[in-house]
Motif scaffolding. Sequence first.
Motif, mmCIF file in Angstrom:
data_model
loop_
_atom_site.group_PDB
_atom_site.id
_atom_site.type_symbol
_atom_site.label_atom_id
_atom_site.label_comp_id
_atom_site.label_asym_id
_atom_site.label_seq_id
_atom_site.Cartn_x
_atom_site.Cartn_y
_atom_site.Cartn_z
ATOM 1 N N LEU A 138 0.708 -1.284 -0.053
ATOM 2 C CA LEU A 138 0.027 -0.053 -0.244
ATOM 3 C C LEU A 138 0.961 0.981 -0.069
ATOM 4 N N VAL A 139 0.885 2.083 -1.012
ATOM 5 C CA VAL A 139 1.723 3.213 -1.224
ATOM 6 C C VAL A 139 0.985 4.460 -1.022
ATOM 7 N N GLY A 140 1.529 5.612 -0.854
ATOM 8 C CA GLY A 140 0.791 6.910 -0.586
ATOM 9 C C GLY A 140 1.911 7.790 -0.031
ATOM 10 N N ILE A 141 1.349 9.068 0.159
ATOM 11 C CA ILE A 141 2.052 10.155 0.866
ATOM 12 C C ILE A 141 1.647 10.105 2.322
ATOM 13 N N ASP A 142 2.487 10.200 3.304
ATOM 14 C CA ASP A 142 2.255 10.403 4.778
ATOM 15 C C ASP A 142 1.828 11.578 4.870
ATOM 16 N N GLU B 57 -17.489 11.923 22.691
ATOM 17 C CA GLU B 57 -17.306 12.056 21.393
ATOM 18 C C GLU B 57 -16.410 13.258 20.922
ATOM 19 N N GLU B 58 -16.730 13.982 21.871
ATOM 20 C CA GLU B 58 -16.013 15.356 21.788
ATOM 21 C C GLU B 58 -14.441 15.284 22.035
ATOM 22 N N ASP B 59 -13.969 14.076 22.487
ATOM 23 C CA ASP B 59 -12.473 13.900 22.957
ATOM 24 C C ASP B 59 -12.119 12.866 21.883
ATOM 25 N N TYR B 60 -11.285 13.381 20.965
ATOM 26 C CA TYR B 60 -10.902 12.478 19.730
ATOM 27 C C TYR B 60 -9.284 12.928 19.245
ATOM 28 N N PHE B 61 -8.645 12.163 18.506
ATOM 29 C CA PHE B 61 -7.352 12.583 17.902
ATOM 30 C C PHE B 61 -7.471 11.520 16.456
ATOM 31 N N PHE B 62 -6.433 12.021 15.743
ATOM 32 C CA PHE B 62 -6.032 11.311 14.571
ATOM 33 C C PHE B 62 -4.891 10.823 14.537
ATOM 34 N N GLY B 63 -4.832 9.730 13.875
ATOM 35 C CA GLY B 63 -3.622 8.803 13.769
ATOM 36 C C GLY B 63 -2.814 8.625 12.415
ATOM 37 N N PHE B 64 -2.314 7.758 11.980
ATOM 38 C CA PHE B 64 -1.697 7.748 10.780
ATOM 39 C C PHE B 64 -2.666 7.712 9.434
ATOM 40 N N GLY B 65 -2.321 8.582 8.428
ATOM 41 C CA GLY B 65 -2.897 8.610 7.258
ATOM 42 C C GLY B 65 -2.051 8.641 5.972
ATOM 43 N N LEU B 66 -2.760 8.291 4.786
ATOM 44 C CA LEU B 66 -2.083 8.457 3.335
ATOM 45 C C LEU B 66 -2.920 9.026 2.520
ATOM 46 N N ASP B 67 -2.150 9.876 1.581
ATOM 47 C CA ASP B 67 -2.979 10.288 0.495
ATOM 48 C C ASP B 67 -2.642 10.008 -0.877
ATOM 49 N N GLU B 68 -3.111 10.235 -2.019
ATOM 50 C CA GLU B 68 -2.575 9.486 -3.254
ATOM 51 C C GLU B 68 -2.375 8.206 -3.285
ATOM 52 N N ILE B 69 -3.194 7.300 -2.755
ATOM 53 C CA ILE B 69 -2.784 6.128 -2.358
ATOM 54 C C ILE B 69 -3.119 5.113 -3.678
ATOM 55 N N GLY B 70 -2.483 3.704 -3.568
ATOM 56 C CA GLY B 70 -2.345 2.764 -4.581
ATOM 57 C C GLY B 70 -1.748 1.555 -3.855
ATOM 58 N N PHE B 71 -1.884 0.411 -4.778
ATOM 59 C CA PHE B 71 -1.378 -0.855 -4.411
ATOM 60 C C PHE B 71 -0.575 -1.378 -5.341
ATOM 61 N N VAL B 72 0.603 -1.779 -4.978
ATOM 62 C CA VAL B 72 1.502 -2.201 -6.061
ATOM 63 C C VAL B 72 1.873 -3.806 -5.475
ATOM 64 N N LYS B 73 1.826 -4.844 -6.489
ATOM 65 C CA LYS B 73 1.851 -6.089 -6.293
ATOM 66 C C LYS B 73 3.368 -6.429 -5.868
ATOM 67 N N GLU C 131 6.567 9.641 0.823
ATOM 68 C CA GLU C 131 6.135 8.270 0.197
ATOM 69 C C GLU C 131 6.359 7.381 1.376
ATOM 70 N N THR C 132 5.322 6.502 1.489
ATOM 71 C CA THR C 132 5.284 5.427 2.519
ATOM 72 C C THR C 132 4.819 4.121 1.748
ATOM 73 N N ALA C 133 5.320 3.014 2.321
ATOM 74 C CA ALA C 133 4.852 1.510 1.556
ATOM 75 C C ALA C 133 4.576 0.623 2.711
ATOM 76 N N ILE C 134 3.650 0.097 2.691
ATOM 77 C CA ILE C 134 2.955 -0.737 3.611
ATOM 78 C C ILE C 134 2.802 -2.093 3.070
ATOM 79 N N PRO C 135 3.222 -3.256 3.678
ATOM 80 C CA PRO C 135 2.824 -4.597 3.075
ATOM 81 C C PRO C 135 1.387 -5.085 3.668
ATOM 82 N N VAL C 136 0.631 -5.270 2.663
ATOM 83 C CA VAL C 136 -0.733 -5.524 3.204
ATOM 84 C C VAL C 136 -1.082 -6.944 2.420
#
Length: 491
Positions: free
Chosen positions: A320-324, A438-454, A330-335
């Motif tokens: 899974l590739v994208g922009i952190d 529900e007013e107490d929240y935060f964000f974690g890891f995220g990717l933009d422009e994502i795609g999957f490379v074999k 650029e980031t790549a994660i095995p999925v």
Amino acid sequence: MSVALLLVSCGNDPVYVPGEKSDIAQNNIFFPISEERGLELDPEENITSHTVTIGRLDASAALNVPLKVTVNTDGVFSVPESVDFAAGDNQTTFTFNFANMQIGSTYTLRLEIDGSLYNPYKHDTLLTGEQLIPFYEYQATLIKYEPAEGIFYDDIITGYAGLDRVAWTVTYETATLPSGVQKMRIINPYHSIATAVDEDGVYNGCPFNDAENLLEEGDYNIYLTIKDNKATLETSYLGIDYDYGPMYVVHYDAAQAGELIDTLGIVFPLADQILVCGDDDGLYNYAGFNLYFTKEAYLKDTYVEPAEAAVEDYEGDFLLVGIDFDTEEETAIPVNIKSYEDEEDGQYYEITGISEDVPVVYATFKDDTHYMAIEASMGEELVTDTGTYQAYFYPIDSEGYLNGRKTIDFIATEEGLELVETSECAAFSLYYENVDDEEDYFFGFGLDEIGFVKAEASAPQKAKGRQGKPMTHKRQYQTVSKTLSLKRVSK
């Protein structure tokens, strides 16, 4: 120079002369309805008169009230010289007549009460706080509309409530003026409730509404003016309220216009940011819509040739590739992606490896396009020093909002899985919400422009039942970050 100016002005200062005192103690005569503008009269109905109500506060004696005409377009209106109140009457009516109106022209009548019958220095109000208005204005256009049935394809509610585009049947009416300009009104497109959907996915009313969303009965039409194939929209209330006040749509960018396509209909593309939807909090989201003149035009314009892909083409090991979002690198994660069948839910995919906090992200195979659509999904609960937080995986839409109703769409290729150009979401973020607040929240890891490379294949997984359910609606309006958020639109 200062001395000179003083010398010049000395003895020439204006002298205040008070106006004559009024003998009237209060605003006595008024029009309960002081404006009736924008009326459209059907010439076939042969309407040649209109009745007006006039009121007064002091009804102790009979009274004759002269009427003063200050505007009368082309002299088409015939107005009585005065109106009589009988003793004891707080209200009475009078009728004015009109004739010789030309189709397509607009005519205005303005009346005023004689100044001796009200206090010009005092504007009284009724007990309700309504101001008493001593003038009346009537404006009407003689125009003939021809009705037709078309398909309304929404892109107004999509941004407001984070929903997919949906189509439903509407009645629209068109009138062509002698100048060639067209006037069009779409009759109550949102003030309706869908009760059925046909084989092409077209509803018989607005499918977003329940009864509690509808305002009281009325005309909540969308009004358009079309000149040289360019369409402009009048500010139009939609007749619905999703808990933030009555919704409306405005023509926001005056430098742009919608387009009339003869073989298709009227198009206001969302991407052009011509229209904006708002509520009691102000302007909220960019908007658009298509009005297709026929169902055939809708089906032809929205048809997507199915991709040459099958369910199994989306399975396997990928990067899974994208922009952190945080590092902008650029980031790549095995999925791994695996397809399953469930008696209740049918076919679905499980995507594993994105995050331990959301071990499984769900997706489905779209039968009409043969795309894989990744959904919002619920993950694990995290116990911290400040509370217990539920983890979620959310797609991010084109306006930078977490969206639990839209998907990230991919098409299978020889190299992997490619983001579909028309996908309504192209990014994702992990989101954590306190289960008790529900007013107490935060964000974690995220990717933009994502795609999957074999990637290289790994040992196959054993088949299993679906664990849990995908998220489909929760907090679809939540802003991801200041850099991604559209925020509220303002000039």
